[in-house]
Design a protein around this motif. Structure first.
Motif, PDB file in Angstrom:
ATOM      1  N   PRO A  45      24.260  50.217  29.060  1.00 25.52           N
ATOM      2  CA  PRO A  45      23.759  49.371  30.150  1.00 25.52           C
ATOM      3  C   PRO A  45      22.385  48.832  29.777  1.00 25.52           C
ATOM      4  O   PRO A  45      21.672  49.428  28.968  1.00 25.52           O
ATOM      5  N   PRO A  46      21.978  47.720  30.353  1.00 25.44           N
ATOM      6  CA  PRO A  46      20.642  47.198  30.048  1.00 25.44           C
ATOM      7  C   PRO A  46      19.558  48.094  30.649  1.00 25.44           C
ATOM      8  O   PRO A  46      19.811  48.817  31.619  1.00 25.44           O
ATOM      9  N   LEU A  47      18.377  48.059  30.082  1.00 17.35           N
ATOM     10  CA  LEU A  47      17.262  48.836  30.633  1.00 17.35           C
ATOM     11  C   LEU A  47      16.893  48.331  32.023  1.00 17.35           C
ATOM     12  O   LEU A  47      16.485  49.106  32.885  1.00 17.35           O
ATOM     13  N   ALA A  48      16.999  47.050  32.224  1.00 17.98           N
ATOM     14  CA  ALA A  48      16.748  46.437  33.529  1.00 17.98           C
ATOM     15  C   ALA A  48      17.716  45.276  33.682  1.00 17.98           C
ATOM     16  O   ALA A  48      18.063  44.615  32.708  1.00 17.98           O
ATOM     17  N   GLY A  49      18.156  45.029  34.894  1.00 19.06           N
ATOM     18  CA  GLY A  49      19.102  43.946  35.121  1.00 19.06           C
ATOM     19  C   GLY A  49      20.526  44.444  35.158  1.00 19.06           C
ATOM     20  O   GLY A  49      20.778  45.647  35.261  1.00 19.06           O
ATOM     21  N   ALA A  50      21.465  43.506  35.050  1.00 24.61           N
ATOM     22  CA  ALA A  50      22.875  43.871  35.142  1.00 24.61           C
ATOM     23  C   ALA A  50      23.738  42.861  34.394  1.00 24.61           C
ATOM     24  O   ALA A  50      23.459  41.665  34.400  1.00 24.61           O
ATOM     25  N   TYR A  51      24.774  43.400  33.757  1.00 25.76           N
ATOM     26  CA  TYR A  51      25.813  42.550  33.167  1.00 25.76           C
ATOM     27  C   TYR A  51      26.856  42.307  34.255  1.00 25.76           C
ATOM     28  O   TYR A  51      27.272  43.238  34.946  1.00 25.76           O
ATOM     29  N   VAL A  52      27.298  41.057  34.394  1.00 25.11           N
ATOM     30  CA  VAL A  52      28.328  40.723  35.378  1.00 25.11           C
ATOM     31  C   VAL A  52      29.451  39.996  34.652  1.00 25.11           C
ATOM     32  O   VAL A  52      29.222  39.045  33.922  1.00 25.11           O
ATOM     33  N   ARG A  53      30.652  40.473  34.853  1.00 19.97           N
ATOM     34  CA  ARG A  53      31.819  39.817  34.263  1.00 19.97           C
ATOM     35  C   ARG A  53      32.741  39.371  35.383  1.00 19.97           C
ATOM     36  O   ARG A  53      32.606  39.809  36.517  1.00 19.97           O
ATOM     37  N   GLY A  54      33.662  38.486  35.059  1.00 20.26           N
ATOM     38  CA  GLY A  54      34.607  38.015  36.066  1.00 20.26           C
ATOM     39  C   GLY A  54      34.108  36.809  36.842  1.00 20.26           C
ATOM     40  O   GLY A  54      34.549  36.567  37.950  1.00 20.26           O
ATOM     41  N   ILE A  55      33.207  36.044  36.257  1.00 21.34           N
ATOM     42  CA  ILE A  55      32.734  34.814  36.891  1.00 21.34           C
ATOM     43  C   ILE A  55      33.595  33.659  36.386  1.00 21.34           C
ATOM     44  O   ILE A  55      33.867  33.548  35.196  1.00 21.34           O
ATOM     45  N   PHE A  56      34.017  32.809  37.308  1.00 26.91           N
ATOM     46  CA  PHE A  56      34.835  31.643  36.971  1.00 26.91           C
ATOM     47  C   PHE A  56      34.067  30.380  37.315  1.00 26.91           C
ATOM     48  O   PHE A  56      33.281  30.356  38.254  1.00 26.91           O
ATOM     49  N   CYS A  57      34.301  29.321  36.550  1.00 23.85           N
ATOM     50  CA  CYS A  57      33.629  28.040  36.772  1.00 23.85           C
ATOM     51  C   CYS A  57      34.631  26.976  37.159  1.00 23.85           C
ATOM     52  O   CYS A  57      35.762  26.975  36.687  1.00 23.85           O
ATOM     53  N   GLU A  58      34.165  26.050  37.968  1.00 28.59           N
ATOM     54  CA  GLU A  58      34.920  24.843  38.307  1.00 28.59           C
ATOM     55  C   GLU A  58      34.039  23.660  37.926  1.00 28.59           C
ATOM     56  O   GLU A  58      32.849  23.648  38.214  1.00 28.59           O
ATOM     57  N   GLY A  59      34.623  22.695  37.234  1.00 27.70           N
ATOM     58  CA  GLY A  59      33.881  21.506  36.863  1.00 27.70           C
ATOM     59  C   GLY A  59      33.146  21.609  35.538  1.00 27.70           C
ATOM     60  O   GLY A  59      32.491  20.664  35.114  1.00 27.70           O
ATOM     61  N   CYS A  60      33.239  22.764  34.890  1.00 33.29           N
ATOM     62  CA  CYS A  60      32.593  22.948  33.587  1.00 33.29           C
ATOM     63  C   CYS A  60      33.189  24.179  32.905  1.00 33.29           C
ATOM     64  O   CYS A  60      33.981  24.898  33.505  1.00 33.29           O
ATOM     65  N   ARG A  61      32.817  24.371  31.675  1.00 33.94           N
ATOM     66  CA  ARG A  61      33.201  25.568  30.934  1.00 33.94           C
ATOM     67  C   ARG A  61      32.035  25.937  30.030  1.00 33.94           C
ATOM     68  O   ARG A  61      31.094  25.163  29.858  1.00 33.94           O
ATOM     69  N   ASP A  64      30.937  28.402  23.447  1.00 27.68           N
ATOM     70  CA  ASP A  64      30.329  29.471  22.649  1.00 27.68           C
ATOM     71  C   ASP A  64      29.617  28.949  21.409  1.00 27.68           C
ATOM     72  O   ASP A  64      28.672  29.559  20.928  1.00 27.68           O
ATOM     73  N   ASN A  65      30.090  27.822  20.865  1.00 26.04           N
ATOM     74  CA  ASN A  65      29.474  27.280  19.655  1.00 26.04           C
ATOM     75  C   ASN A  65      28.087  26.706  19.912  1.00 26.04           C
ATOM     76  O   ASN A  65      27.185  26.853  19.096  1.00 26.04           O
ATOM     77  N   PHE A  66      27.932  26.015  21.048  1.00 32.90           N
ATOM     78  CA  PHE A  66      26.648  25.389  21.371  1.00 32.90           C
ATOM     79  C   PHE A  66      25.818  26.229  22.338  1.00 32.90           C
ATOM     80  O   PHE A  66      24.690  25.865  22.650  1.00 32.90           O
ATOM     81  N   HIS A  67      26.407  27.317  22.845  1.00 35.24           N
ATOM     82  CA  HIS A  67      25.722  28.192  23.810  1.00 35.24           C
ATOM     83  C   HIS A  67      25.228  27.383  25.003  1.00 35.24           C
ATOM     84  O   HIS A  67      24.079  27.499  25.428  1.00 35.24           O
ATOM     85  N   ALA A  68      26.125  26.547  25.529  1.00 36.20           N
ATOM     86  CA  ALA A  68      25.762  25.664  26.637  1.00 36.20           C
ATOM     87  C   ALA A  68      27.012  25.241  27.402  1.00 36.20           C
ATOM     88  O   ALA A  68      28.138  25.417  26.923  1.00 36.20           O
ATOM     89  N   LEU A  69      26.797  24.688  28.587  1.00 38.17           N
ATOM     90  CA  LEU A  69      27.909  24.159  29.364  1.00 38.17           C
ATOM     91  C   LEU A  69      28.550  22.990  28.646  1.00 38.17           C
ATOM     92  O   LEU A  69      27.881  22.257  27.911  1.00 38.17           O
ATOM     93  N   ALA A  70      29.839  22.815  28.893  1.00 38.21           N
ATOM     94  CA  ALA A  70      30.601  21.719  28.296  1.00 38.21           C
ATOM     95  C   ALA A  70      31.638  21.260  29.320  1.00 38.21           C
ATOM     96  O   ALA A  70      31.970  21.998  30.251  1.00 38.21           O
ATOM     97  N   PRO A  71      32.161  20.034  29.155  1.00 38.38           N
ATOM     98  CA  PRO A  71      33.205  19.570  30.070  1.00 38.38           C
ATOM     99  C   PRO A  71      34.453  20.457  29.970  1.00 38.38           C
ATOM    100  O   PRO A  71      34.728  21.046  28.923  1.00 38.38           O
ATOM    101  N   LYS A  75      43.386  19.101  31.826  1.00 40.43           N
ATOM    102  CA  LYS A  75      44.336  19.773  32.716  1.00 40.43           C
ATOM    103  C   LYS A  75      43.859  21.149  33.174  1.00 40.43           C
ATOM    104  O   LYS A  75      44.649  21.963  33.627  1.00 40.43           O
ATOM    105  N   SER A  76      42.588  21.431  33.051  1.00 31.29           N
ATOM    106  CA  SER A  76      42.034  22.696  33.528  1.00 31.29           C
ATOM    107  C   SER A  76      41.245  22.455  34.801  1.00 31.29           C
ATOM    108  O   SER A  76      40.570  21.431  34.940  1.00 31.29           O
ATOM    109  N   ILE A  77      41.318  23.403  35.694  1.00 39.83           N
ATOM    110  CA  ILE A  77      40.520  23.341  36.917  1.00 39.83           C
ATOM    111  C   ILE A  77      39.396  24.369  36.846  1.00 39.83           C
ATOM    112  O   ILE A  77      38.258  24.080  37.183  1.00 39.83           O
ATOM    113  N   PHE A  78      39.748  25.573  36.394  1.00 42.99           N
ATOM    114  CA  PHE A  78      38.777  26.659  36.299  1.00 42.99           C
ATOM    115  C   PHE A  78      38.710  27.175  34.868  1.00 42.99           C
ATOM    116  O   PHE A  78      39.653  27.040  34.103  1.00 42.99           O
ATOM    117  N   SER A  79      37.578  27.779  34.543  1.00 41.62           N
ATOM    118  CA  SER A  79      37.449  28.450  33.253  1.00 41.62           C
ATOM    119  C   SER A  79      36.709  29.763  33.484  1.00 41.62           C
ATOM    120  O   SER A  79      35.860  29.851  34.373  1.00 41.62           O
TER     121      SER A  79
END
Length: 150
Positions: A45-61, A64-71, A75-79
């Motif tokens: 676990p982190p020393l401070a803070g929290a890891y959260v998994r299971g978050i879904f996005c709508e309108g973006c994805r 991993d290559n650019f470490h940033a949001l992308a379109p 045919k996808s609605i969620f990512s």
């Protein structure tokens, strides 16, 4: 299912550990895209803070290559987002080149005002890296959710 209380508890732990006033603490949300998407390879676990998994996005994805949001892919609605690390920061002022993505409990994006004056559905904003102007994601209606069903 009350994530607002979870984030408050994480901030309280950090504030008490460092003897800071809790109202000076906020989160920076960092996407941890060098792990498995379910976070199963995060062993400590982190020393401070929290890891959260299971978050879904709508309108973006997340790209991993650019470490940033992308379109979204065609045919996808969620990512599904990789694990997000909520890092408590003292007197946090934000970062440049980010989209302040709203995080909701469910996809309806609507909620009732609680007795505290806050929405029962909106949780918080997250600062996510973007190579594009934030206005693009606002127009796309980009948002994040903890659950895709009620």
């Amino acid at each position: 299912f009350f994530p607002q209380a979870f984030f408050t508890a994480v901030m309280q732990n950090y504030a008490r550990m460092h003897k800071y006033a809790i109202d000076r603490i906020d989160f920076d949300a960092n996407v941890v895209d060098d792990t498995k998407i379910d976070g199963s390879d995060l062993i400590k676990p982190p020393l401070a803070g929290a890891y959260v998994r299971g978050i879904f996005c709508e309108g973006c994805r997340w790209d991993d290559n650019f470490h940033a949001l992308a379109p979204l892919s065609p045919k996808s609605i969620f990512s599904q987002m990789p694990v997000v690390f909520f890092s408590p920061e003292l007197d946090w002022v934000g970062r440049k080149h980010v989209y302040m993505c709203p995080l909701y409990k469910v996809v309806s994006r609507s909620g009732e005002l609680s007795t505290t004056g806050h929405s029962t559905n909106f949780i918080r904003d997250m600062s996510w890296n973007t190579r594009d102007d934030a206005e693009m994601w606002i127009r796309a209606g980009a948002a994040a959710f903890l659950a895709l069903r009620h």
